[in-house]
Design an enzyme around this catalytic site. Structure first.
Site, mmCIF file in Angstrom:
data_model
loop_
_atom_site.group_PDB
_atom_site.id
_atom_site.type_symbol
_atom_site.label_atom_id
_atom_site.label_comp_id
_atom_site.label_asym_id
_atom_site.label_seq_id
_atom_site.Cartn_x
_atom_site.Cartn_y
_atom_site.Cartn_z
ATOM 1 C CG ASP A 1 101.616 46.801 1.764
ATOM 2 O OD1 ASP A 1 101.708 46.615 2.990
ATOM 3 O OD2 ASP A 1 102.512 46.465 0.957
ATOM 4 C CG ASP A 2 102.971 48.895 5.586
ATOM 5 O OD1 ASP A 2 103.855 49.309 4.814
ATOM 6 O OD2 ASP A 2 103.005 47.776 6.115
ATOM 7 C CB CYS B 1 109.744 59.930 4.552
ATOM 8 S SG CYS B 1 108.429 59.392 5.656
ATOM 9 C CG ASN C 1 116.114 53.395 17.331
ATOM 10 O OD1 ASN C 1 116.379 53.292 16.136
ATOM 11 N ND2 ASN C 1 114.886 53.580 17.780
ATOM 12 N N GLY C 2 118.643 55.324 15.945
ATOM 13 C CA GLY C 2 118.510 56.607 15.265
ATOM 14 C C GLY C 2 119.663 56.845 14.313
ATOM 15 C CB CYS D 1 118.461 49.769 16.075
ATOM 16 S SG CYS D 1 119.632 49.947 14.719
ATOM 17 C CE1 TYR E 1 107.188 47.349 6.442
ATOM 18 C CE2 TYR E 1 109.092 48.080 7.696
ATOM 19 C CZ TYR E 1 108.496 47.148 6.873
ATOM 20 O OH TYR E 1 109.172 46.028 6.497
ATOM 21 N N GLY F 1 115.026 45.012 13.894
ATOM 22 C CA GLY F 1 116.350 44.778 13.346
ATOM 23 C C GLY F 1 116.712 43.316 13.414
ATOM 24 C CB CYS G 1 109.560 58.894 13.263
ATOM 25 S SG CYS G 1 109.530 57.912 11.740
ATOM 26 C CB SER H 1 102.160 46.774 9.340
ATOM 27 O OG SER H 1 102.882 46.622 8.141
ATOM 28 C CB CYS I 1 114.303 58.873 6.336
ATOM 29 S SG CYS I 1 114.396 58.958 8.137
#
Length: 448
Positions: free
Chosen positions: A345-346, A436, A102-103, A2, A242, A28, A236, A283, A382
């Site tokens: 791509d990312d 991840c 956020n988290g 978020c 991304y 978000g 992270c 991205s 994750c």
């Protein structure tokens, strides 16, 4: 993943919150909200949808005050429902308190069960409410001590802004997994998930909120407190792969430069004999620039983006993601026809976007479509705020690279190595959460 924002100023901040939240919209798109203090009481307005749709001028006019927090939501814990919108609002010791988070907490269910046994009733299904309840429970008149007591019990990723009628508080978990930056406005202080929200308001970025830090802003200025429990910093890396905007600088990593360096490293690790380098917007652009610069292969815009579409990865259902991909990106046949192209791509998480894009490019006349990914294969779930709770949703968890290549229909497929990605970050792999990709979790979910 978020987006949160908090502002303390000497004048009405409703429009500043509005513009700041718009800068964080990419984090978000399911719901948004604001809480504002007029010095006497807190007023909250929340809604489902985009910031610009929820906060019409007549709604903003109802929000007048000099302290405020905001939130844009991408759901992980809990579902995409109106009752899960943030900021949350509650009462403690006769005063109101509001919180944006956020988290993701990995011990949320344990804490919630214990609170319910004590007679607590929950109004949402999100982990953020547990944080709010714990702060109110431990508040004996010293809000900082209440937050420290809460931090002793919650485990996981959290960047938080908390507001009382006369103060604004920012909190970051001891690992620093999720980002939180702070800056100065002309007459105040601002906290946000990314620095763009500071810069668009004419403010100056000052620093990242440190892992384990509690920053309080009130009429007497800014005050910093540290949570005593020390642990290893684990920012992270997927933020830069991304989620973050290209102009984000978080924990000394600029996302644009990281992505461009990743593209250069990827060319060295996985060269490709093609006519054109084609980025997947947005991205993927910096990485494609790096790949093109290092290889000498021309860069071309082979995909046209519908700027009114949101981000496909953070759509709540697989069906919505597949439809969104088709609506979002359209091949430019005059560019790709009869050409051998390498698509940059990312990441590949579920494979939805890649499969559809490659098929669409072939339909547009591309002779060959190779794919290069500037992140390693996402093999592990994750537990800290990305919506991959089950490995069954991760294509790389059960397939080899060649099997993925065959499924998405590419002529060749390569991913950057974990070492290459870490090299692009330039802050040392020991300071990054790469769970991840490598399964090495900074907080072991099995121990909670």
């Amino acid at each position: 993943m978020c987006g949160i924002i908090g502002i303390y100023n000497n004048s009405n901040i409703n429009k500043q919150l509005f513009y700041g939240l718009n800068c964080l919209q990419h984090r978000g798109q399911e719901s948004c909200g604001m809480s504002i203090s007029d010095g006497d009481k807190l007023i909250r307005r929340n809604g489902m949808g985009l910031v610009i749709d929820v906060f019409k001028p007549n709604i903003l006019e109802e929000l007048n005050g000099n302290i405020g927090i905001g939130h844009v939501r991408y759901s992980t814990a809990g579902g995409s429902y109106d009752y899960n919108t943030q900021p949350l609002l509650a009462y403690t010791k006769g005063e109101q308190i509001s919180l944006s988070h956020n988290g993701n907490l990995i011990n949320y269910q344990i804490l919630k069960a214990r609170l319910e046994e004590d007679g607590m009733m929950f109004q949402t299904t999100i982990d953020s409410e547990v944080i709010l309840y714990l702060i109110t429970r431990y508040n004996k008149g010293d809000i900082v001590e209440a937050i420290k007591e809460t931090m002793k019990r919650i485990v996981g990723a959290y960047s938080i802004v908390v507001m009382l009628k006369d103060k604004l508080i920012a909190v970051r978990d001891p690992h620093g997994i999720r980002p939180l930056v702070m800056g100065n406005l002309e007459n105040g202080t601002i906290f946000a998930s990314e620095n763009a929200a500071i810069e668009i308001l004419g403010g100056n970025f000052t620093r990242d909120v440190a892992p384990g830090e509690i920053v309080v802003v009130d009429k007497d200025g800014e005050h910093s407190y540290m949570f005593e429990h020390k642990t290893k910093k684990s920012h992270c890396i997927f933020e830069h792969v991304y989620f973050a905007r290209n102009d984000a600088t978080l924990d000394d990593i600029n996302s644009y430069m990281f992505r461009r360096r990743s593209g250069k490293i990827l060319w060295k690790e996985a060269p490709c004999d093609v006519d054109l380098v084609v980025p997947v917007p947005d991205s993927g652009y910096p990485s494609a620039i790096g790949y093109s610069q290092e290889s000498g292969i021309p860069l071309a815009e082979g995909l046209v983006k519908n700027r009114y579409m949101g981000r496909t990865f953070i759509k709540p259902t697989q069906e919505e993601r597949e439809i969104a991909v088709k609506l979002k990106l359209n091949p430019l046949s005059h560019v790709v026809k009869d050409k051998r192209i390498v698509l940059i791509d990312d990441s590949i998480v579920r494979g939805t976007t890649s499969r559809n894009l490659i098929q669409n490019l072939r339909n547009a006349g591309a002779k060959e479509v190779h794919m290069r990914i500037t992140a390693p294969p996402v093999k592990y779930s994750c537990y800290y705020g990305i919506d991959t709770p089950s490995r069954k949703n991760l294509i790389a968890a059960s397939m080899s690279i060649d099997e993925i290549r065959e499924l998405i229909g590419a002529d060749s497929l390569s991913f950057i190595s974990i070492d290459g990605m870490t090299q692009a970050a330039r802050i040392g792999g020991e300071n990054l959460c790469k769970a991840c990709f490598d399964g090495e979790y900074p907080i072991d979910p099995c121990l909670v």
